[in-house]
Design a protein around this motif. Sequence first.
Motif, short mmCIF file in Angstrom:
data_model
loop_
_atom_site.label_atom_id
_atom_site.label_comp_id
_atom_site.label_asym_id
_atom_site.label_seq_id
_atom_site.Cartn_x
_atom_site.Cartn_y
_atom_site.Cartn_z
N ILE A 1 0.82 -1.21 0.00
CA ILE A 1 0.00 0.00 0.00
C ILE A 1 0.85 1.26 0.00
N VAL A 2 1.85 1.33 0.85
CA VAL A 2 2.65 2.55 0.97
C VAL A 2 3.38 2.89 -0.34
N PRO A 3 4.11 1.96 -0.97
CA PRO A 3 4.75 2.32 -2.24
C PRO A 3 3.74 2.67 -3.33
N PHE A 4 2.59 1.96 -3.35
CA PHE A 4 1.59 2.24 -4.36
C PHE A 4 1.04 3.65 -4.23
N VAL A 5 0.68 4.03 -3.00
CA VAL A 5 0.09 5.35 -2.77
C VAL A 5 1.12 6.46 -2.94
N CYS A 6 2.33 6.22 -2.45
CA CYS A 6 3.34 7.29 -2.45
C CYS A 6 4.08 7.42 -3.77
N LEU A 7 4.16 6.33 -4.54
CA LEU A 7 4.94 6.37 -5.78
C LEU A 7 4.07 6.22 -7.03
N ALA A 8 3.27 5.16 -7.09
CA ALA A 8 2.50 4.88 -8.30
C ALA A 8 1.31 5.81 -8.46
N LEU A 9 0.57 6.04 -7.38
CA LEU A 9 -0.66 6.83 -7.47
C LEU A 9 -0.41 8.28 -7.90
#
Length: 274
Positions: A86-94
């Motif tokens: 969740i953290v990499p997805f929200v902070c980087l991908a999103l």
Amino acid sequence: MGCCNKKNNKPVDPNVKQSIETTLTAKEWVNQFKSSIFCGTKGFLTFNLAFLSYLEYSLHNNTKLKEGAVFAIKRNTIPFFEMAIIVPFVCLALPSMIGGMNLMHCALICAALMVATCFVVRTFYLREKLLKKMTNNENYTEKQIEQEFKKDIIKFPIFDKNRQHIEYNSPNPGQLMNESPPSLFVRVLLFPLTIFLKALQSCIMISLAAVELFEAVPSFCVDVVFDRNFVSTQSNVKRSGHLLYASVRNLVPVTKLDECVADFIGKPEERCCQ
């Protein structure tokens, strides 16, 4: 604060097989949500603490302690991947997918997803079900697994109701050498790596202590409404104190202060919903 998974007091038909899933009261639903706020963070940190412990025990060839560390790793697998995904997805991908997102937006979305995921995992007992599958071929019965979830997830220090005093950073240095102790030359070579692992463990314990203090805020709000004895709030503060002491005790293995520190801080309440 009562246990989130405790059974109600309704009469039970002895011929009906009991399941780990039970009906929650309004108070337990609130506690479930409150515990979900920091569940992912605590599980992620505890997973890493257990993994470092596994590495440390592997260096000293301590099979029994390695088994305990592996069980703790399995127990916190879901929170670990929850944080790791969740953290990499929200902070980087999103942000790259949606323009105009700032740091505050990312933090709020990340927190909402973490809490929602933890709440679903707790409500449907997904951790317990996954752990049962992961330990299916090992010497753990369903009852033993359910009992493990009634204990605290923090491995250092150990909060066990069966112990008269809180045990800090088990094992003690002497216990590390109880199975095929390596030669003095090997022990000298392993010493710097062992110190490095213990330093990382202490950093994680300090982080867990901070999380417990942060959790004391929503615990206080819940206690104001449901429990004017403030048991849950006191438990968070006590855990934080024990973890801070344990972070030092991990690097300076002097056991003489353990008992008096444990008595001074007080024993945190056992929480099966953590």
